[in-house]
Structures are given as structure tokens and as C-alpha cells.
Design an enzyme around this catalytic site. Sequence first.
Site, PDB file in Angstrom:
ATOM      1  N   LEU A 162       0.847  -1.191   0.000  1.00 53.81           N
ATOM      2  CA  LEU A 162       0.000   0.000   0.000  1.00 53.81           C
ATOM      3  C   LEU A 162       0.880   1.238   0.000  1.00 53.81           C
ATOM      4  O   LEU A 162       1.630   1.479   0.946  1.00 53.81           O
ATOM      5  CB  LEU A 162      -0.909   0.005   1.233  1.00 53.81           C
ATOM      6  CG  LEU A 162      -1.823   1.227   1.378  1.00 53.81           C
ATOM      7  CD1 LEU A 162      -2.883   1.225   0.281  1.00 53.81           C
ATOM      8  CD2 LEU A 162      -2.479   1.246   2.749  1.00 53.81           C
ATOM      9  N   HIS A 165       7.074   2.161  11.882  1.00 55.43           N
ATOM     10  CA  HIS A 165       7.738   3.341  11.330  1.00 55.43           C
ATOM     11  C   HIS A 165       6.771   4.525  11.374  1.00 55.43           C
ATOM     12  O   HIS A 165       5.555   4.362  11.231  1.00 55.43           O
ATOM     13  CB  HIS A 165       8.152   3.042   9.883  1.00 55.43           C
ATOM     14  CG  HIS A 165       9.097   4.030   9.292  1.00 55.43           C
ATOM     15  ND1 HIS A 165       8.682   5.264   8.829  1.00 55.43           N
ATOM     16  CD2 HIS A 165      10.444   3.975   9.084  1.00 55.43           C
ATOM     17  CE1 HIS A 165       9.728   5.911   8.351  1.00 55.43           C
ATOM     18  NE2 HIS A 165      10.801   5.167   8.494  1.00 55.43           N
TER      19      HIS A 165
END
Length: 339
Positions: A126, A230
Site C-alpha cells: 500500500l 515506522h
Amino acid sequence: MHILRPIKSTDFDALRQIAEESGHGFTSLPVNDDMLREKINRSEQSFIKQISTPQDEGYLFVLEDSETGDIMGTTAIEAAVGMTVPLYHYHQGKTVHHSPTLGVYNTVDILSMCNDYTGASEICTLFLREPYRKGLAGRFLSRSRFTFMADHSDRFSNTVIAEMRGVSDENGHSPFWQWLQEHFFSIEFPQADHLVGLGEKVFISELMPKYPIYANLLSEKAQAVIGNVHEKTKPALRLLEKEGFEHRGYVDLFDAGPTVEARLHNIQTVQDSSVAKVNICEPTGTGSLAISNQKLNDFRATFTEEALYHPQNNTLDLHPNVANALNVTSGDNVRIFKL
């Protein structure tokens, strides 16, 4: 209009640009022309396969601006992971060291290497390019793949997972990997990450410690990132959590990013979506609706305000321009959900 569709060979240049922009840690799109062309070819073959159970298929989609022809982003679904190349994770567990004689009771966190997600379907790859990260595009890109899975559920496992990118710095170095590198490996994290992206995973079974790792033996920095994502991945994780995905203790071998999972029929978009019959006219919409045409190789999805759903009889008034973009006519069925 934003159109989600299967990738084509003519999209190679756009996919390579996305691979370059995605940066370190995005292992599903390596900056390698041969691998990217193979991904496109594999996807094209997957869409035309006649199958009734999930096998080694990969479905790769692109989000296109129909007015400019620009490719805005991409997403993908792996039908059954780990079937040809082993899929490894660490599972977070605990072990107890107890001595009644000494009055000592210690609970220690451990990481055990496993292949527990073999055969699961995986949503992956994605990525929405920077200029398009506004409005509803990202939410649409994330949620519409679930409508494709709902309409072709025989092609997918009931267990759906997503591997989230773990913590690394601006140079692509992971604190978790640095500890593993020091004790078991002699290669940098970006190199290991790149090898995984190329499908070269044999070094994992050759060099990765076979026995559970005591988490308290890791460096403080390595311990701190276990199960964390992240910074750029946090929005994607929030979207999946809204869909009902949960982290159940599985983390990536290299950066310790979490893997989240859900049952296909329990995913919120699947539960909230409806199948409606198209009536082509010029409606006055009441909000953004995401619409997919329920097809396979000719799959199309978009979101629009030029549509009006009538729940009492499961019909959808749809503007001719939107119907044309979706390649549907009056009387066809579509799947819809409120965006």
C-alpha cells in the site's frame, strides 16, 4: 475521478517510480526492473486464473487519475503466503524461571521464530504518492481491496494479515537488526531488506538463531522498537485497526514491526458493504460512496458523490460518467460502502 484497477504491463514506468519513492523497508517493491516486471506479469496471470482455492497468486492494483492518466498509488493482495517461499516471523511469548526454594519468580519475554501464518492471505504494497495524500484517496485505496476479497472470497484465506514496516532511521538502519547483525549476521539492514524483496530468503534459515531469543538480552534500543511501526506507517496501521485488525504478538524478523491480522468476514468494510443493482441516471448524492463492479480481471472501483443508494430495495442511482468508468450498465450489481 480516481479509478482502482488491476495493473497492466504499460504501468511499469509508474510502478518503478513508486518503488523509488517508497524508500527503505518497503520490501514488496524492490527497485529492480526484472522483479517489478515479474510482479506485473504474475499479477496479470493471477487475475485470469480459473481457481477455487487460494494458491500462489498475487493481485497488484494501481490507483489512476482518469483525467490525467497519472498513477497515484498502488496496493496488492497475496492470496496465500509462505506456500513456495517460507514466511518467517518472531512470536512474542514468555517463559518463567521459578525457584520456590530460593523464592525467585521471574517472567522473561522471548522471541521464537515460526511459520504460523503459512497459507494466510496478505494485504501489502500500500503506497500513495506524496502529491495525492489528501482527501479520501488513501482511505479508499486501503479499504477497496477488501471489497475485491469479499466478492472473490474463494481466492483468499479467511485469515488476512498485514506486515507493518518497523522502526528504522533515515538511512534505513533498524535498531533491532543492529543487534542481530552484531551477534548473528555480517550484513547491513538495507542489504538484508533488499534480499528479502528479491525473494532471496535462504540466508534466514541459514543464519537466523534457531532457539528462542531472550528479549532482555537485546540492546535497550532494540527492545524499545519491538512491535512498533515506522512513523510513516502509523496512518496505515490506524486504518487497519479501524477495520478490526489486531496485533497478536507476531513481529518481523528484521525490524520487529508488528504483523496484524483479521478474519476476512469480520473486516469492517466487508461487514458494512452492500450489493446493489445499478440504475443509471443523474442523482443528487448525499456523501462519498465507494463503488466496485464485482468483476475479476475487469475489476474497477472508484468513489463519488454522484450516486444515491436506496437501502429499501438495494438499488443504486449512478451517474452515466461513473457507470462508464466502472464499466457497468443498468441492472448490473455493484458493491458499495460509505467512505
